[in-house]
Enzyme design. Structure first.
Site, PDB file in Angstrom:
ATOM      1  N   CYS A 158     -15.242  14.573   9.578  1.00 41.70           N
ATOM      2  CA  CYS A 158     -15.634  15.474   8.487  1.00 41.70           C
ATOM      3  C   CYS A 158     -17.087  15.204   8.061  1.00 41.70           C
ATOM      4  CB  CYS A 158     -14.662  15.361   7.311  1.00 41.70           C
ATOM      5  SG  CYS A 158     -14.763  16.773   6.186  1.00 41.70           S
ATOM      6  N   HIS A 203      -9.347  16.368   9.816  1.00 40.32           N
ATOM      7  CA  HIS A 203      -8.889  15.014   9.468  1.00 40.32           C
ATOM      8  C   HIS A 203      -7.696  14.618  10.342  1.00 40.32           C
ATOM      9  CE1 HIS A 203     -11.327  14.199   5.833  1.00 40.32           C
ATOM     10  NE2 HIS A 203     -11.339  15.516   5.724  1.00 40.32           N
ATOM     11  N   GLU A 256      -6.260  11.802  10.452  1.00 37.30           N
ATOM     12  CA  GLU A 256      -5.458  10.757   9.815  1.00 37.30           C
ATOM     13  C   GLU A 256      -4.303  11.299   8.984  1.00 37.30           C
ATOM     14  OE1 GLU A 256      -9.023  11.458   7.013  1.00 37.30           O
ATOM     15  OE2 GLU A 256      -8.549  11.579   9.148  1.00 37.30           O
ATOM     16  N   SER A 259       6.951 -13.264  -8.260  1.00 36.89           N
ATOM     17  CA  SER A 259       7.301 -12.202  -9.199  1.00 36.89           C
ATOM     18  C   SER A 259       8.626 -11.545  -8.867  1.00 36.89           C
ATOM     19  CB  SER A 259       6.208 -11.124  -9.171  1.00 36.89           C
ATOM     20  OG  SER A 259       6.219 -10.457  -7.912  1.00 36.89           O
ATOM     21  N   GLY A 260       9.165 -11.843  -7.688  1.00 35.29           N
ATOM     22  CA  GLY A 260      10.345 -11.130  -7.222  1.00 35.29           C
ATOM     23  C   GLY A 260       9.978  -9.922  -6.388  1.00 35.29           C
ATOM     24  N   GLY A 261       8.676  -9.598  -6.319  1.00 43.57           N
ATOM     25  CA  GLY A 261       8.210  -8.460  -5.536  1.00 43.57           C
ATOM     26  C   GLY A 261       7.926  -8.822  -4.088  1.00 43.57           C
ATOM     27  N   VAL A 262       7.577  -7.817  -3.299  1.00 45.36           N
ATOM     28  CA  VAL A 262       7.388  -7.990  -1.861  1.00 45.36           C
ATOM     29  C   VAL A 262       6.162  -8.859  -1.561  1.00 45.36           C
ATOM     30  CG1 VAL A 262       6.939  -6.783   0.314  1.00 45.36           C
ATOM     31  CG2 VAL A 262       8.499  -5.790  -1.352  1.00 45.36           C
TER      32      VAL A 262
END
Length: 509
Positions: free
Chosen positions: A79, A167, A169, A221-224
């Site tokens: 682009c 684009h 992507e 934190s318990g997150g991923v």
């Protein structure tokens, strides 16, 4: 030495998406601002120029120095990048009479060209530009056109330099990944060796060399992100990693106990810290969302710092920083001025006088999950919905009390468990309940009630930048609403949020 594709960012909203598509091909890539081109070492195999909200014709338009790239490395302009390659080399770029935005179809594709190989002549592509290339520079030729845009794709003869005005992507460009594969694998010669397993092997080796026998402290934190960071560090340094999991009193129902058991079952050296009283005490009477965030950040630092000082000779602080966080801090337009304060636990390394280690700082979120899967993290943790850093504090509108937290935990538990039981959890990107600062009249039995209202929120999204409200079945919502009103004392009304982002945000505060 890791083979790398360099992506130069001109401020496009799609730049990160280019990188994610390249990574899908198991090829490593990095995004750098167009005006901060890194040293071109031998591991850089090719360069992609992103799009931009700017016009190459305007004063002050982004103008990269490509003197060390052009003709020496394969180069693909997307682009704005394509328009710049044309404009800077003597071609014409003009404001288009028929601005092309959205889906279009190629009317010509030169299948003999290495970039367009396997891209059908009628392939659907996604356009997003107001300017268009009306004349190519000397030595360039057209290799793709649409009905409205004659120069949809071009190349410079005798060198590996290409430009495309669509684009590749975005998923709307049906054969976009084929085109990117042609460039990255075919033209640049990358060997597609950047896999989850190769990342784990190389990162664990790097961590062993970097940390040696030093002790590292990490806040879980318990997150991923923090969980995967912990597993990588544990694999590298074992019990020299000290994990601290703080209960701020604003987690989901039973989450502290459940997640702590999961971590200990994974062999992590983790300590749970019950700090509910400190957090809820300091939040008492506070209604302003940003003040809530700052209090939570401050108390977390105080608690974490106190616990970390109980461990002798700690040298490093580990953080679950991921690649979008890194990109944001060095973006073309400078660091965002609107980052909410809970996104930064700023000041912690300086206060604790520790060095920082960030094992995930080159990965996107989907790659973090893939690495976690290969490390053996359970699916219930890997597939966990994002949860805000301040927890339920920003889902309780107005002041926070232990009773409001209890009510919201019960409501949230019924909603989340309902999504799991009805196989809807994985269709949702993020879900939760909001405690509204209003009382509502109702009737229960023969009595009139005047009690609290809650709002349920569920959205679908790819990355949280945009989101659509989730079209959950009416029957499910009716069942959950009825269960909440019947089981949670203090609630007599349930509503469902059907706002999308933008204009609304996912969280209410």
């Amino acid at each position: 030495m890791q083979q790398t594709i360099l992506i130069l960012d001109f401020g496009s909203q799609y730049t990160q998406l280019i990188a994610r598509r390249v990574r899908e091909l198991n090829v490593y890539c990095e995004i750098h601002p167009f005006n901060k081109i890194p040293e071109l070492t031998g591991d850089i195999k090719g360069v992609i120029l992103s799009g931009s909200p700017s016009s190459v014709r305007q004063e002050g338009a982004p103008t990269p120095d490509l003197s060390n790239i052009r003709g020496k490395l394969p180069l693909l302009g997307v682009c704005y990048g394509a328009q710049y390659l044309s404009f800077a080399n003597g071609g014409n770029v003009e404001a288009s009479d028929s601005r092309e935005y959205g889906r279009s179809n190629l009317s010509f594709s030169d299948g003999s060209n290495e970039l367009m190989r396997g891209v059908p002549e009628t392939s659907q592509v996604w356009m997003s530009h107001g300017d268009t290339i009306t004349a190519l520079p000397t030595g360039a030729k057209i290799i793709g056109s649409t009905k409205d845009v004659q120069v949809a794709a071009f190349c410079f003869e005798g060198e590996k330099t290409y430009g495309i005005q669509f684009h590749p992507e975005v998923t709307h460009s049906i054969d976009g990944l084929t085109l990117l594969r042609n460039f990255v694998v075919g033209i640049c010669g990358c060997d597609q060796s950047h896999t989850a397993d190769s990342f784990i092997d190389s990162t664990v080796s790097q961590l062993k060399a970097q940390l040696g026998n030093d002790k590292v402290v990490l806040g879980l934190s318990g997150g991923v992100d923090s969980s995967v960071a912990a597993m990588l560090l544990s694999k590298a340094i074992g019990n020299n990693l000290y994990c601290i999991f703080v209960d701020n009193g604003l987690l989901r129902k039973n989450e502290f106990e459940t997640v702590l058991q999961t971590y200990q079952g994974l062999g992590l050296n983790v300590k749970g810290v019950d700090s509910k009283a400190e957090f809820l005490g300091d939040l008492a009477g506070v209604s302003d969302p940003e003040t809530k965030r700052k209090i939570i950040g401050r108390v977390f630092i105080e608690v974490f710092d106190k616990e970390a000082h109980l461990i002798e000779d700690v040298k490093w602080l580990a953080q679950g920083t991921i690649y979008p966080d890194v990109i944001e801090s060095v973006s073309v337009n400078g660091p965002s001025a609107t980052i909410k304060s809970h996104h930064n636990v700023g000041g912690l390394p300086e206060r604790m006088k520790l060095k920082v280690v960030e094992p995930l700082k080159t990965l996107f979120k989907d790659e973090v999950r893939e690495v976690g899967k290969h490390l053996g993290l359970p699916e219930r943790l890997l597939g966990r919905h994002p949860f805000p850093g301040p927890g339920l504090a920003i889902r309780i509108l107005g002041d926070i009390t232990p009773e409001k937290v209890r009510i919201l935990q019960e409501v949230d538990s019924i909603f989340i468990n309902g999504l799991l039981e009805h196989d809807l959890y994985d269709e949702v990107w993020q879900a939760g309940a909001i405690f509204l600062p209003v009382n509502s009249v109702g009737v229960m039995g023969d009595e009139r009630t005047y009690e609290n209202a809650v709002c349920l929120r569920a959205v679908t999204s790819r990355d949280g930048m945009t989101a659509d409200w989730c079209h959950l079945p009416y029957e499910f919502l009716a069942k959950i609403s009825n269960e909440i009103i019947n089981k949670v004392r203090g609630i007599n009304r349930v509503v469902y949020d059907i706002s999308s982002k933008p204009p609304a945000t996912i969280e209410w505060e």
